[in-house]
Design a protein around this motif. Sequence first.
Motif, PDB file in Angstrom:
ATOM      1  N   LEU A 310      61.155  46.777  36.301  1.00  0.00           N
ATOM      2  CA  LEU A 310      59.756  46.839  35.876  1.00  0.00           C
ATOM      3  C   LEU A 310      58.834  47.043  37.075  1.00  0.00           C
ATOM      4  CD1 LEU A 310      59.785  43.931  33.275  1.00  0.00           C
ATOM      5  CD2 LEU A 310      59.292  46.327  32.751  1.00  0.00           C
ATOM      6  N   THR A 311      59.144  46.386  38.182  1.00  0.00           N
ATOM      7  CA  THR A 311      58.323  46.528  39.385  1.00  0.00           C
ATOM      8  C   THR A 311      58.421  47.939  39.944  1.00  0.00           C
ATOM      9  OG1 THR A 311      58.647  44.183  39.922  1.00  0.00           O
ATOM     10  CG2 THR A 311      57.931  45.629  41.710  1.00  0.00           C
ATOM     11  N   ALA A 312      59.630  48.503  39.925  1.00  0.00           N
ATOM     12  CA  ALA A 312      59.829  49.856  40.456  1.00  0.00           C
ATOM     13  C   ALA A 312      59.074  50.893  39.632  1.00  0.00           C
ATOM     14  CB  ALA A 312      61.318  50.191  40.492  1.00  0.00           C
ATOM     15  N   ALA A 313      58.993  50.672  38.329  1.00  0.00           N
ATOM     16  CA  ALA A 313      58.338  51.647  37.439  1.00  0.00           C
ATOM     17  C   ALA A 313      56.883  51.304  37.154  1.00  0.00           C
ATOM     18  CB  ALA A 313      59.113  51.728  36.120  1.00  0.00           C
ATOM     19  N   LYS A 314      56.347  50.313  37.826  1.00  0.00           N
ATOM     20  CA  LYS A 314      54.991  49.832  37.547  1.00  0.00           C
ATOM     21  C   LYS A 314      53.952  50.929  37.744  1.00  0.00           C
ATOM     22  CE  LYS A 314      51.671  46.270  38.911  1.00  0.00           C
ATOM     23  NZ  LYS A 314      51.408  45.129  39.817  1.00  0.00           N
ATOM     24  N   ILE A 315      52.944  50.921  36.877  1.00  0.00           N
ATOM     25  CA  ILE A 315      51.834  51.866  36.989  1.00  0.00           C
ATOM     26  C   ILE A 315      50.830  51.307  37.988  1.00  0.00           C
ATOM     27  CG2 ILE A 315      49.896  52.915  35.765  1.00  0.00           C
ATOM     28  CD1 ILE A 315      51.593  52.883  33.235  1.00  0.00           C
ATOM     29  N   GLU A 316      50.657  51.981  39.096  1.00  0.00           N
ATOM     30  CA  GLU A 316      49.700  51.571  40.117  1.00  0.00           C
ATOM     31  C   GLU A 316      48.460  52.453  40.003  1.00  0.00           C
ATOM     32  OE1 GLU A 316      49.853  49.079  42.025  1.00  0.00           O
ATOM     33  OE2 GLU A 316      51.970  48.492  42.145  1.00  0.00           O
ATOM     34  N   LEU A 317      47.392  51.887  39.501  1.00  0.00           N
ATOM     35  CA  LEU A 317      46.162  52.657  39.325  1.00  0.00           C
ATOM     36  C   LEU A 317      45.489  52.878  40.684  1.00  0.00           C
ATOM     37  CD1 LEU A 317      44.844  50.786  36.185  1.00  0.00           C
ATOM     38  CD2 LEU A 317      45.868  53.058  36.237  1.00  0.00           C
ATOM     39  N   PRO A 318      44.893  54.055  40.909  1.00  0.00           N
ATOM     40  CA  PRO A 318      44.267  54.364  42.201  1.00  0.00           C
ATOM     41  C   PRO A 318      43.185  53.349  42.573  1.00  0.00           C
ATOM     42  CG  PRO A 318      44.426  56.331  40.832  1.00  0.00           C
ATOM     43  CD  PRO A 318      44.798  55.174  39.960  1.00  0.00           C
ATOM     44  N   ALA A 319      43.136  53.000  43.860  1.00  0.00           N
ATOM     45  CA  ALA A 319      42.169  52.006  44.328  1.00  0.00           C
ATOM     46  C   ALA A 319      40.735  52.473  44.119  1.00  0.00           C
ATOM     47  CB  ALA A 319      42.412  51.703  45.811  1.00  0.00           C
ATOM     48  N   ASP A 320      40.456  53.768  44.341  1.00  0.00           N
ATOM     49  CA  ASP A 320      39.096  54.260  44.156  1.00  0.00           C
ATOM     50  C   ASP A 320      38.675  54.210  42.695  1.00  0.00           C
ATOM     51  OD1 ASP A 320      40.921  56.192  43.447  1.00  0.00           O
ATOM     52  OD2 ASP A 320      39.702  57.875  44.144  1.00  0.00           O
ATOM     53  N   MET A 321      39.635  54.381  41.785  1.00  0.00           N
ATOM     54  CA  MET A 321      39.347  54.287  40.359  1.00  0.00           C
ATOM     55  C   MET A 321      38.980  52.845  39.994  1.00  0.00           C
ATOM     56  SD  MET A 321      41.967  55.004  37.204  1.00  0.00           S
ATOM     57  CE  MET A 321      41.725  54.250  35.606  1.00  0.00           C
ATOM     58  N   MET A 322      39.701  51.878  40.542  1.00  0.00           N
ATOM     59  CA  MET A 322      39.420  50.477  40.258  1.00  0.00           C
ATOM     60  C   MET A 322      38.073  50.063  40.847  1.00  0.00           C
ATOM     61  SD  MET A 322      41.926  49.928  38.394  1.00  0.00           S
ATOM     62  CE  MET A 322      41.546  48.217  38.021  1.00  0.00           C
ATOM     63  N   GLN A 323      37.731  50.631  42.017  1.00  0.00           N
ATOM     64  CA  GLN A 323      36.438  50.338  42.627  1.00  0.00           C
ATOM     65  C   GLN A 323      35.306  50.893  41.771  1.00  0.00           C
ATOM     66  OE1 GLN A 323      35.541  48.526  45.183  1.00  0.00           O
ATOM     67  NE2 GLN A 323      33.384  49.094  45.060  1.00  0.00           N
ATOM     68  N   GLN A 324      35.472  52.117  41.297  1.00  0.00           N
ATOM     69  CA  GLN A 324      34.459  52.725  40.427  1.00  0.00           C
ATOM     70  C   GLN A 324      34.328  51.944  39.124  1.00  0.00           C
ATOM     71  OE1 GLN A 324      35.148  56.841  39.433  1.00  0.00           O
ATOM     72  NE2 GLN A 324      33.227  57.035  38.297  1.00  0.00           N
ATOM     73  N   LEU A 325      35.469  51.492  38.601  1.00  0.00           N
ATOM     74  CA  LEU A 325      35.454  50.700  37.371  1.00  0.00           C
ATOM     75  C   LEU A 325      34.656  49.419  37.578  1.00  0.00           C
ATOM     76  CD1 LEU A 325      36.630  50.288  34.458  1.00  0.00           C
ATOM     77  CD2 LEU A 325      38.477  49.004  35.561  1.00  0.00           C
ATOM     78  N   SER A 326      34.887  48.756  38.708  1.00  0.00           N
ATOM     79  CA  SER A 326      34.171  47.514  39.010  1.00  0.00           C
ATOM     80  C   SER A 326      32.672  47.764  39.118  1.00  0.00           C
ATOM     81  CB  SER A 326      34.705  46.922  40.320  1.00  0.00           C
ATOM     82  OG  SER A 326      33.994  45.765  40.679  1.00  0.00           O
ATOM     83  N   GLU A 327      32.296  48.867  39.735  1.00  0.00           N
ATOM     84  CA  GLU A 327      30.877  49.197  39.885  1.00  0.00           C
ATOM     85  C   GLU A 327      30.241  49.510  38.535  1.00  0.00           C
ATOM     86  OE1 GLU A 327      30.919  52.430  42.617  1.00  0.00           O
ATOM     87  OE2 GLU A 327      31.371  51.174  44.373  1.00  0.00           O
ATOM     88  N   GLU A 328      30.959  50.236  37.696  1.00  0.00           N
ATOM     89  CA  GLU A 328      30.425  50.582  36.376  1.00  0.00           C
ATOM     90  C   GLU A 328      30.255  49.343  35.501  1.00  0.00           C
ATOM     91  OE1 GLU A 328      29.217  53.227  35.119  1.00  0.00           O
ATOM     92  OE2 GLU A 328      29.836  54.834  36.471  1.00  0.00           O
ATOM     93  N   LEU A 329      31.182  48.407  35.592  1.00  0.00           N
ATOM     94  CA  LEU A 329      31.097  47.183  34.792  1.00  0.00           C
ATOM     95  C   LEU A 329      29.885  46.341  35.175  1.00  0.00           C
ATOM     96  CD1 LEU A 329      34.847  46.097  34.617  1.00  0.00           C
ATOM     97  CD2 LEU A 329      33.391  46.665  32.677  1.00  0.00           C
ATOM     98  N   ALA A 330      29.424  46.490  36.418  1.00  0.00           N
ATOM     99  CA  ALA A 330      28.291  45.688  36.896  1.00  0.00           C
ATOM    100  C   ALA A 330      26.945  46.273  36.479  1.00  0.00           C
ATOM    101  CB  ALA A 330      28.351  45.573  38.416  1.00  0.00           C
ATOM    102  N   VAL A 331      26.953  47.495  35.948  1.00  0.00           N
ATOM    103  CA  VAL A 331      25.703  48.172  35.597  1.00  0.00           C
ATOM    104  C   VAL A 331      25.202  47.694  34.239  1.00  0.00           C
ATOM    105  CG1 VAL A 331      24.664  50.399  35.027  1.00  0.00           C
ATOM    106  CG2 VAL A 331      26.261  50.223  36.943  1.00  0.00           C
ATOM    107  N   SER A 332      23.904  47.425  34.161  1.00  0.00           N
ATOM    108  CA  SER A 332      23.285  47.098  32.875  1.00  0.00           C
ATOM    109  C   SER A 332      21.906  47.741  32.826  1.00  0.00           C
ATOM    110  CB  SER A 332      23.168  45.580  32.684  1.00  0.00           C
ATOM    111  OG  SER A 332      22.320  45.010  33.679  1.00  0.00           O
TER     112      SER A 332
END
Length: 468
Positions: A310-332
């Motif tokens: 499971l660890t070998a096949a794990k989906i690793e999402l791009p760091a820049d995508m996660m950063q953008q996601l965090s920024e978008e979640l903070a917007v209101s």
Amino acid sequence: MRVTNSMVVNQFMTGSNKTLGRVQDAWSQVNSSKKINSIADDPLATIAALKARNRLSSLKGYQSTITTADTYLTEAENAAGGVNKLLQSAYDLIVSANSGTKGEDELQAIAGDIENLRDELLAIANSSIGTTFLFGGDNSIRQPFTVNDAGNLLYNGINLSGLALGDDYEHATADILSGISEIGTMIDDLDVVSEYNAQNTVCVGIIERMKEIDQAIQTAYDSAMRYSGMDTSYNFSALNGLEAMKNRINDIKDRLFNEMSQELYYDTTGFDSLEIRNGFRKEDCKAILNDFAALTGLDGSGTNQVEDALTAAKIELPADMMQQLSEELAVSKQLKIGSTAFIEVSANGLEFLGTGKNNYYCMLDKCVRVLNGDLDLSMLSDMVGEIQTAMSTNSAMRTKFGASLERIEMLTDRYTTSEYTYTEMLAEAEDVDLAEAIMIWKTAQTVYDGALAAGSKVIQTSLLDFLR
């Protein structure tokens, strides 16, 4: 002391000018209906009037903002209501499809209906007022939700479908490891239960957990397989290891089921001397489960081959995508409705449709793929619960919008009352009593006329005045 004619004239002119000034001041109040034409007229009243004007100006600005906020919130609540109806329709269709009575053609027809609901959901998520998108976050001028050529949902450029697949993989991994732990407890129970309970209770439970693990591994495999088409850097070869683990667990499950399916045979020569003959034996089950323990680290070896796969096949999402996601979640999207008060007038797009495996669009898309045969049909039972959760989440958001609208209504009433109060204050500070002002003006005019008449008697003209 001698009083000269020049002194009399000068004194007369000074007095008459003052009287004329009072006439002009009185007439100015009558003409403008205002008793303040300069700060010197009444400094305290001028200060009060300026305060009232400033407050009225602020109130008008806040009332205008409140009108805008009311429009946004009303549209947002309508959009949430539309999503609720849509999810309810999808829920009814999925329950019908999960009944086990539908043929392949009927399931595909239901898939078509859910696909239409999925597309309608996208249209609601892109709701706008004029050219401003309600749920676009900081992006209010471009369509926030789009679907690319590969069928992946994007929000301001973030691949929400990829995020959902990564979330599915994480949840599947957690379910697999939890199931292995539960099976470990059941294997220990085999040492203390009777042969009958081992066959009819413990082994039955182990088989069920293995089925759940098998389904979870399949979910992880399907998620990783689809994600590999989105991210070329994904370790595609790792899927072979995941598939191998699934096959090995299925083999153990089948062997255990065959052993469990045997009947118990007893020697009937005496109750106290029962012996098991040629039938189910829990020792044989434990021997089979030793293979499972070795595969999953339950034997104490410290090596869990399933977890490693499971660890070998794990989906690793791009760091820049996660950063953008965090920024978008903070917007209101907020509007100022008071000196220190703000109100959210819509929801962030990620809040409105959900993120990860809880994204409504991704849920419906998965249902379509299940019904079309791309995924295992047994997943529909899980989708029923997920859609129910989605409806509860959406109802909570709709309630939030409703509460904000009630707050807007209360503020509107309060500001209307304040506007009346400060308008009255302003009128009291600067508006003149017209009847009184006319009387004062008439009195000043009469005094001035009298002064002119008296002056004409006091200052006599002579032949010398005409000669000059």
